[in-house]
Design an enzyme around this catalytic site. Structure first.
Site, PDB file in Angstrom:
ATOM      1  N   THR A 150      36.263 -48.424 -77.304  1.00 10.31           N
ATOM      2  CA  THR A 150      36.586 -47.968 -78.664  1.00 10.31           C
ATOM      3  C   THR A 150      38.091 -47.916 -78.886  1.00 10.31           C
ATOM      4  N   GLY A 189      36.496 -41.235 -72.087  1.00  9.36           N
ATOM      5  CA  GLY A 189      36.464 -39.996 -71.316  1.00  9.36           C
ATOM      6  C   GLY A 189      37.213 -40.162 -70.004  1.00  9.36           C
ATOM      7  N   GLU A 432      28.198 -43.913 -77.926  1.00 10.16           N
ATOM      8  CA  GLU A 432      27.263 -44.912 -77.409  1.00 10.16           C
ATOM      9  C   GLU A 432      26.451 -45.547 -78.522  1.00 10.16           C
TER      10      GLU A 432
HETATM   11  C1  LIG Z   1      22.637 -35.102 -74.178  1.00 10.74           C
HETATM   12  C2  LIG Z   1      23.707 -34.728 -73.310  1.00 10.74           C
HETATM   13  C3  LIG Z   1      24.490 -35.771 -72.575  1.00 10.74           C
HETATM   14  C4  LIG Z   1      23.785 -37.079 -72.332  1.00 10.74           C
HETATM   15  C5  LIG Z   1      24.507 -37.894 -71.277  1.00 10.74           C
HETATM   16  C6  LIG Z   1      24.120 -39.370 -71.315  1.00 10.74           C
HETATM   17  C7  LIG Z   1      23.785 -39.887 -70.003  1.00 10.74           C
HETATM   18  C8  LIG Z   1      24.920 -39.761 -69.053  1.00 10.74           C
HETATM   19  C9  LIG Z   1      25.453 -41.057 -68.666  1.00 10.74           C
HETATM   20  C10 LIG Z   1      26.654 -41.460 -68.935  1.00 10.74           C
HETATM   21  C11 LIG Z   1      27.620 -40.670 -69.667  1.00 10.74           C
HETATM   22  C12 LIG Z   1      28.126 -41.472 -70.795  1.00 10.74           C
HETATM   23  C13 LIG Z   1      29.014 -40.710 -71.716  1.00 10.74           C
HETATM   24  C14 LIG Z   1      29.206 -41.616 -72.873  1.00 10.74           C
HETATM   25  C15 LIG Z   1      30.532 -41.424 -73.531  1.00 10.74           C
HETATM   26  C16 LIG Z   1      30.626 -42.423 -74.653  1.00 10.74           C
HETATM   27  C17 LIG Z   1      30.888 -43.720 -74.398  1.00 10.74           C
HETATM   28  C18 LIG Z   1      30.973 -44.646 -75.529  1.00 10.74           C
HETATM   29  O1  LIG Z   1      30.789 -44.299 -76.678  1.00 10.74           O
HETATM   30  S1  LIG Z   1      31.275 -46.268 -75.079  1.00 10.74           S
HETATM   31  C19 LIG Z   1      31.412 -47.105 -76.626  1.00 10.74           C
HETATM   32  C20 LIG Z   1      30.068 -47.231 -77.318  1.00 10.74           C
HETATM   33  N1  LIG Z   1      30.200 -48.089 -78.443  1.00 10.74           N
HETATM   34  C21 LIG Z   1      29.159 -48.603 -79.086  1.00 10.74           C
HETATM   35  O2  LIG Z   1      28.014 -48.318 -78.810  1.00 10.74           O
HETATM   36  C22 LIG Z   1      29.500 -49.596 -80.156  1.00 10.74           C
HETATM   37  C23 LIG Z   1      28.326 -49.824 -81.092  1.00 10.74           C
HETATM   38  N2  LIG Z   1      28.397 -51.171 -81.676  1.00 10.74           N
HETATM   39  C24 LIG Z   1      27.659 -52.188 -81.135  1.00 10.74           C
HETATM   40  O3  LIG Z   1      26.936 -52.069 -80.182  1.00 10.74           O
HETATM   41  C25 LIG Z   1      27.782 -53.509 -81.840  1.00 10.74           C
HETATM   42  O4  LIG Z   1      28.990 -53.599 -82.539  1.00 10.74           O
HETATM   43  C26 LIG Z   1      26.627 -53.733 -82.851  1.00 10.74           C
HETATM   44  C27 LIG Z   1      26.556 -52.593 -83.825  1.00 10.74           C
HETATM   45  C28 LIG Z   1      25.371 -53.870 -82.091  1.00 10.74           C
HETATM   46  C29 LIG Z   1      26.903 -54.979 -83.643  1.00 10.74           C
HETATM   47  O5  LIG Z   1      27.365 -55.915 -82.728  1.00 10.74           O
HETATM   48  P1  LIG Z   1      27.603 -57.410 -83.194  1.00 10.74           P
HETATM   49  O6  LIG Z   1      28.347 -57.375 -84.481  1.00 10.74           O
HETATM   50  O7  LIG Z   1      28.143 -58.215 -82.106  1.00 10.74           O
HETATM   51  O8  LIG Z   1      26.156 -57.858 -83.323  1.00 10.74           O
HETATM   52  P2  LIG Z   1      25.312 -58.228 -84.574  1.00 10.74           P
HETATM   53  O9  LIG Z   1      25.978 -59.306 -85.351  1.00 10.74           O
HETATM   54  O10 LIG Z   1      24.889 -57.001 -85.292  1.00 10.74           O
HETATM   55  O11 LIG Z   1      24.106 -58.826 -83.783  1.00 10.74           O
HETATM   56  C30 LIG Z   1      24.276 -60.010 -83.000  1.00 10.74           C
HETATM   57  C31 LIG Z   1      23.087 -60.164 -82.135  1.00 10.74           C
HETATM   58  O12 LIG Z   1      23.330 -59.463 -80.896  1.00 10.74           O
HETATM   59  C32 LIG Z   1      22.311 -58.568 -80.642  1.00 10.74           C
HETATM   60  N3  LIG Z   1      22.868 -57.436 -79.934  1.00 10.74           N
HETATM   61  C33 LIG Z   1      23.839 -56.611 -80.360  1.00 10.74           C
HETATM   62  N4  LIG Z   1      24.096 -55.679 -79.415  1.00 10.74           N
HETATM   63  C34 LIG Z   1      23.269 -55.955 -78.375  1.00 10.74           C
HETATM   64  C35 LIG Z   1      23.054 -55.351 -77.105  1.00 10.74           C
HETATM   65  N5  LIG Z   1      23.716 -54.250 -76.699  1.00 10.74           N
HETATM   66  N6  LIG Z   1      22.144 -55.882 -76.282  1.00 10.74           N
HETATM   67  C36 LIG Z   1      21.456 -56.966 -76.688  1.00 10.74           C
HETATM   68  N7  LIG Z   1      21.573 -57.607 -77.874  1.00 10.74           N
HETATM   69  C37 LIG Z   1      22.493 -57.072 -78.704  1.00 10.74           C
HETATM   70  C38 LIG Z   1      21.791 -58.201 -81.986  1.00 10.74           C
HETATM   71  O13 LIG Z   1      20.471 -57.709 -81.883  1.00 10.74           O
HETATM   72  C39 LIG Z   1      21.849 -59.526 -82.704  1.00 10.74           C
HETATM   73  O14 LIG Z   1      20.782 -60.295 -82.284  1.00 10.74           O
HETATM   74  P3  LIG Z   1      20.123 -61.289 -83.366  1.00 10.74           P
HETATM   75  O15 LIG Z   1      19.599 -60.420 -84.438  1.00 10.74           O
HETATM   76  O16 LIG Z   1      21.270 -62.150 -83.859  1.00 10.74           O
HETATM   77  O17 LIG Z   1      19.094 -62.015 -82.590  1.00 10.74           O
HETATM   78  C1  LIG Z   2      32.540 -37.221 -77.568  1.00  6.74           C
HETATM   79  C2  LIG Z   2      32.800 -38.698 -77.639  1.00  6.74           C
HETATM   80  C3  LIG Z   2      33.029 -39.415 -76.473  1.00  6.74           C
HETATM   81  C4  LIG Z   2      33.302 -40.774 -76.543  1.00  6.74           C
HETATM   82  N1  LIG Z   2      33.562 -41.453 -75.378  1.00  6.74           N
HETATM   83  C5  LIG Z   2      33.862 -42.777 -75.445  1.00  6.74           C
HETATM   84  C6  LIG Z   2      34.193 -43.490 -74.261  1.00  6.74           C
HETATM   85  O1  LIG Z   2      34.196 -42.923 -73.179  1.00  6.74           O
HETATM   86  N2  LIG Z   2      34.516 -44.803 -74.346  1.00  6.74           N
HETATM   87  C7  LIG Z   2      34.518 -45.452 -75.550  1.00  6.74           C
HETATM   88  O2  LIG Z   2      34.807 -46.651 -75.585  1.00  6.74           O
HETATM   89  N3  LIG Z   2      34.189 -44.801 -76.720  1.00  6.74           N
HETATM   90  C8  LIG Z   2      33.880 -43.489 -76.678  1.00  6.74           C
HETATM   91  N4  LIG Z   2      33.559 -42.817 -77.837  1.00  6.74           N
HETATM   92  C9  LIG Z   2      33.681 -43.499 -79.123  1.00  6.74           C
HETATM   93  C10 LIG Z   2      32.336 -43.799 -79.741  1.00  6.74           C
HETATM   94  O3  LIG Z   2      31.716 -44.845 -79.076  1.00  6.74           O
HETATM   95  C11 LIG Z   2      32.572 -44.137 -81.226  1.00  6.74           C
HETATM   96  O4  LIG Z   2      33.014 -42.981 -81.865  1.00  6.74           O
HETATM   97  C12 LIG Z   2      31.278 -44.627 -81.876  1.00  6.74           C
HETATM   98  O5  LIG Z   2      30.965 -45.909 -81.390  1.00  6.74           O
HETATM   99  C13 LIG Z   2      31.404 -44.686 -83.412  1.00  6.74           C
HETATM  100  O6  LIG Z   2      32.473 -45.512 -83.783  1.00  6.74           O
HETATM  101  P1  LIG Z   2      33.612 -44.923 -84.769  1.00  6.74           P
HETATM  102  O7  LIG Z   2      34.036 -43.633 -84.231  1.00  6.74           O
HETATM  103  O8  LIG Z   2      34.614 -46.002 -84.972  1.00  6.74           O
HETATM  104  O9  LIG Z   2      32.841 -44.647 -86.128  1.00  6.74           O
HETATM  105  P2  LIG Z   2      32.602 -45.732 -87.299  1.00  6.74           P
HETATM  106  O10 LIG Z   2      31.918 -46.920 -86.747  1.00  6.74           O
HETATM  107  O11 LIG Z   2      33.845 -45.912 -88.038  1.00  6.74           O
HETATM  108  O12 LIG Z   2      31.517 -44.931 -88.181  1.00  6.74           O
HETATM  109  C14 LIG Z   2      31.931 -44.105 -89.247  1.00  6.74           C
HETATM  110  C15 LIG Z   2      30.837 -44.149 -90.309  1.00  6.74           C
HETATM  111  O13 LIG Z   2      30.723 -45.494 -90.785  1.00  6.74           O
HETATM  112  C16 LIG Z   2      29.366 -45.900 -90.760  1.00  6.74           C
HETATM  113  N5  LIG Z   2      29.251 -47.326 -90.449  1.00  6.74           N
HETATM  114  C17 LIG Z   2      29.994 -48.030 -89.573  1.00  6.74           C
HETATM  115  N6  LIG Z   2      29.583 -49.307 -89.530  1.00  6.74           N
HETATM  116  C18 LIG Z   2      28.554 -49.413 -90.402  1.00  6.74           C
HETATM  117  C19 LIG Z   2      27.674 -50.472 -90.794  1.00  6.74           C
HETATM  118  N7  LIG Z   2      27.810 -51.707 -90.295  1.00  6.74           N
HETATM  119  N8  LIG Z   2      26.709 -50.190 -91.692  1.00  6.74           N
HETATM  120  C20 LIG Z   2      26.564 -48.944 -92.179  1.00  6.74           C
HETATM  121  N9  LIG Z   2      27.360 -47.902 -91.856  1.00  6.74           N
HETATM  122  C21 LIG Z   2      28.325 -48.142 -90.974  1.00  6.74           C
HETATM  123  C22 LIG Z   2      28.738 -45.079 -89.638  1.00  6.74           C
HETATM  124  O14 LIG Z   2      27.336 -44.968 -89.848  1.00  6.74           O
HETATM  125  C23 LIG Z   2      29.458 -43.748 -89.771  1.00  6.74           C
HETATM  126  O15 LIG Z   2      28.785 -42.966 -90.741  1.00  6.74           O
HETATM  127  C24 LIG Z   2      33.304 -41.443 -77.798  1.00  6.74           C
HETATM  128  C25 LIG Z   2      33.041 -40.722 -78.965  1.00  6.74           C
HETATM  129  C26 LIG Z   2      32.782 -39.362 -78.894  1.00  6.74           C
HETATM  130  C27 LIG Z   2      32.511 -38.596 -80.167  1.00  6.74           C
END
Ligand SMILES: CCCCCCCC/C=C\CCCCC/C=C/C(=O)SCCNC(=O)CCNC(=O)[C@H](O)C(C)(C)COP(=O)(O)OP(=O)(O)OC[C@H]1O[C@@H](n2cnc3c(N)ncnc32)[C@H](O)[C@@H]1OP(=O)(O)O
Ligand SMILES: Cc1cc2nc3c(=O)[nH]c(=O)nc-3n(C[C@H](O)[C@H](O)[C@H](O)COP(=O)(O)OP(=O)(O)OC[C@H]3O[C@@H](n4cnc5c(N)ncnc54)[C@H](O)[C@@H]3O)c2cc1C
Length: 644
Positions: A150, A189, A432
């Site tokens: 991110t 993180g 996530e």
């Molecule tokens: C409850 C208490 C605590 C719980 C603890 C949890 C367990 C502990 C373990 C670990 C601790 C982790 C702590 C986590 C901290 C946080 C970390 C983070 O946040 S990391 C960053 C996370 N970021 C995201 O998730 C980003 C989200 N965005 C996306 O995934 C993508 O941008 C998208 C929204 C999916 C769009 O991607 P893109 O534009 O490339 O794709 P599309 O054009 O929409 O689709 C293209 C085709 O690709 C397919 N697709 C997309 N993603 C995937 C995937 N992941 N796997 C497989 N296929 C994928 C999609 O379906 C499209 O397919 P078609 O439709 O074209 O066939």
């Molecule tokens: C506690 C915490 C820990 C984290 N840890 C990590 C980490 O370790 N590593 C890491 O890489 N990231 C981490 N993240 C980041 C996290 O993955 C992002 O915050 C998350 O993916 C959302 O992206 P954003 O913050 O840019 O929100 P945005 O994507 O900007 O979303 C803002 C708003 O826009 C809307 N929106 C965005 N796109 C669309 C769309 N296509 N259609 C409709 N609505 C849309 C959403 O629904 C939401 O309401 C962490 C976040 C938090 C809160």
């Protein structure tokens, strides 16, 4: 010193159990060995005095709180390492194991990302040679990593990430650079002060061409001094709603060089001369996110079970008010409104735990297929992981809040642990994969499935019912299975409604992207209903499956919990059920009627189950001939306090 006496009300409630507690404990732990393992780790942890705080964390400075969390993280990781080494069955990456151990320190650990994403990324995306070099060091915490994807400007839209990794064949290096402020990594993180390595997700450039986002393993701090390396800007992003000790940070690169071999090359590669070798699917780069989404379902269940336990115990010991003059104040557990708040939290923790285990098995099967080069199940698993992560984390977080509220003022105390649990679960709704975005991803899959269903094409398991409605006329009788069929009918109806919505907007002149956006609220709803149907069906089927090998008393209670869950959600979604007016689902005859329709009448009971041992089973009985829906209620047991 006064010995802590267990509250008499609690003892009395515990004496009323109708089932074997150890048997339920084993069921929750996945078997007797799971209970043994868990207890062994808990016994190790509970006796470590450094893990118990003399001063409440809230009274510590941010620095003291962080240092306290680091100390606890090191202790817990040593226990985890020792246990993993000693018990091969304690698989740290099965749902909840790793998270369970780390969460025993109450505050989230600064090494959560190391264990939860950095290590799994090496497992999933590093080549064999790279695993040889880095995996053991990571597992033994000789290097401490995080997952830096991110950016300040992009979290959801991964293809929009701005950090660049440009290949220089003359030195066989990648040059990492943050071209703008918005390209700075933001959130990872452990990045603030803890990690000395990270997985960096960046746009790969070679021979002046961009190949999209890829993952790189990057050392960002000196292994001896822990100071940022030249060309690295890194620090803490500051206070948040919760997760205060996750040590979330920012990271910027100024033309920072890494060896070519630091690009994770299990899937795609860049050769020494700069030639790019494409992977089977560029979505494999997203693999770690799918793993964590799968884990979140089980861990959301775990956090909710903690909150439900606190609320249930408090409800047993808290006495309040005097409905009958002169009588003792009743336990608040006897108020139906209190049961309405707490019992669904208990049922949901079981529903999500069992669904999380089912999803983990599906994920494990997929990773085996991927190793064999078979990507067939990837789209469905992505769709499942997205919607189940979204719904489980949202349900868990809102029910944690409901449990807090059920404990009155004492629920607002930090010592109740509700604030910590709420902060952790609130984070999972966003990280996530943000809630709405994940449901829209599933909707993308459902729109494709709907088109195939209309063409009579056999679909993948979780959407197959979209076709079966065309064939078998459901002989719906008054059973929980009928409710599950009802949820299928609602899901199909919402999918059709969303698909028709897109078609309507296209016919009115919008292009597909605008039509999609105009119909996106319906698309989110369709995903929610599809996901709810999966949880209801999985919960019910898992209970039926396990009931065959458990004592009758336990089976009865778990069956009632699953029926309570089904009944609760029929009531919560009664509007959707009213809308469903079903004749065998064919293209032309399936239609939603508005509430105003004279044909739709219902005697839906608005009451709610008064006690966990008495379940009102709501079932949908559809009279195909006269197209009316009659919700009939059948009371299974005594006193249904609710009233129509
Ligand atoms: C409850 C208490 C605590 C719980 C603890 C949890 C367990 C502990 C373990 C670990 C601790 C982790 C702590 C986590 C901290 C946080 C970390 C983070 O946040 S990391 C960053 C996370 N970021 C995201 O998730 C980003 C989200 N965005 C996306 O995934 C993508 O941008 C998208 C929204 C999916 C769009 O991607 P893109 O534009 O490339 O794709 P599309 O054009 O929409 O689709 C293209 C085709 O690709 C397919 N697709 C997309 N993603 C995937 C995937 N992941 N796997 C497989 N296929 C994928 C999609 O379906 C499209 O397919 P078609 O439709 O074209 O066939
Ligand atoms: C506690 C915490 C820990 C984290 N840890 C990590 C980490 O370790 N590593 C890491 O890489 N990231 C981490 N993240 C980041 C996290 O993955 C992002 O915050 C998350 O993916 C959302 O992206 P954003 O913050 O840019 O929100 P945005 O994507 O900007 O979303 C803002 C708003 O826009 C809307 N929106 C965005 N796109 C669309 C769309 N296509 N259609 C409709 N609505 C849309 C959403 O629904 C939401 O309401 C962490 C976040 C938090 C809160």
């Amino acid at each position: 010193m006064a010995v802590n006496k267990v509250n008499e009300d609690l003892l009395r409630e515990r004496a009323r159990y109708t089932f074997n507690i150890e048997e339920l404990t084993n069921f929750i732990d996945g078997g007797e060995e799971g209970t043994r393992n868990r207890r062994e780790v808990e016994d190790m942890v509970i006796h470590v005095k450094e893990l118990h705080d003399e001063v409440p964390e809230d009274y510590l400075s941010h620095k003291e709180r962080y240092e306290n969390a680091v100390k606890k993280g090191c202790i817990l990781i040593d226990l985890l390492k020792e246990h993993v080494l000693r018990h091969s069955s304690f698989d740290a990456y099965k749902p909840s194991n790793m998270y369970r151990v780390l969460s025993m320190a109450k505050e989230v650990s600064p090494v959560l990302l190391h264990m939860g994403m950095f290590v799994p990324t090496i497992f999933g995306q590093a080549s064999a040679e790279q695993q040889e070099e880095w995996l053991h060091k990571a597992l033994m915490l000789e290097i401490i990593g995080t997952y830096a994807q991110t950016e300040l400007g992009h979290g959801t839209f991964l293809r929009g990430l701005e950090t660049t990794a440009t290949y220089d064949p003359s030195t066989e290096e990648f040059v990492l650079h943050s071209p703008t402020l918005t390209s700075y990594k933001w959130w990872p993180g452990g990045l603030g002060q803890t990690a000395n390595h990270c997985i960096v997700v960046a746009q790969l450039y070679s021979r002046e061409k961009c190949y999209g986002v890829h993952a790189f393993l990057v050392q960002i701090r000196d292994s001896e001094t822990h100071m940022p390396l030249p060309g690295i800007k890194v620090g803490d992003i500051g206070p948040k709603l919760g997760f205060q000790t996750a040590n979330n940070g920012f990271l910027g690169f100024d033309h920072f060089r890494i060896p070519r071999k630091n690009m994770l090359m299990r899937n795609a590669q860049v050769l020494k001369d700069g030639r790019y070798v494409k992977s089977k699917s560029d979505k494999l780069t997203y693999g770690t996110m799918m793993l964590v989404r799968v884990m979140i379902v089980s861990d959301a269940a775990y956090e909710l079970s903690r909150a439900a336990t606190i609320a249930a115990r408090y409800s047993a010991v808290r006495r309040q008010s005097m409905p009958r003059p002169g009588q003792p104040e009743p336990q608040i557990l006897d108020y139906v409104t209190q049961q309405h708040k707490v019992f669904i939290a208990i049922a949901t923790s079981h529903a999500l735990r069992l669904t999380g285990g089912w999803l983990w098995d599906a994920y494990s099967s997929l990773t085996h297929d991927l190793d064999q080069g078979n990507l067939d199940q990837l789209p469905e698993l992505h769709a499942l992981a997205c919607c189940l992560k979204a719904i489980s984390s949202r349900d868990s977080n809102s029910l944690v809040e409901q449990c807090r509220m059920s404990c009155g003022g004492h629920g607002y105390m930090s010592s109740s642990n509700f604030p910590t649990i709420y902060g952790a679960t609130a984070a999972t709704v966003t990280y996530e994969g943000e809630y709405t975005v994940m449901l829209l991803q599933t909707a993308r899959y459902l729109m494709k499935a709907w088109k195939e269903a209309l063409g009579g094409i056999v679909l993948t398991p979780t959407v197959a019912y979209m076709v079966t409605y065309n064939k078998a006329k459901p002989a719906w009788v008054n059973t929980p299975e009928a409710i599950i069929q009802g949820f299928h009918a609602v899901a199909v109806g919402k999918v059709k409604e969303a698909a028709d919505g897109i078609e309507y907007h296209q016919n009115s002149g919008k292009d597909y992207e605008d039509a999609w956006n105009a119909a996106s609220v319906m698309l989110v709803k369709a995903s929610e209903c599809y996901c709810r149907a999966i949880i209801c069906e999985t919960f019910w089927k898992e209970i039926q499956k396990h009931s065959r090998s458990m004592s009758r008393n336990l089976a009865v209670v778990l069956q009632q919990l699953s029926e309570l869950y089904l009944s609760y959600w029929v009531l919560e979604r009664s509007g959707d059920f009213f809308q469903v007016r079903t004749v065998p689902l064919t293209r032309t005859k399936f239609e939603f009627v508005s509430f105003a329709s004279p044909k739709c009448h219902c005697q839906m009971c608005t009451g709610f189950v008064a006690h966990i041992t008495s379940v009102v089973v709501l079932a949908v009985q559809v009279s195909i001939q006269n197209l009316t829906l009659t919700f009939c209620t059948r009371k299974r047991n005594e006193f249904d306090i609710g009233s129509c």
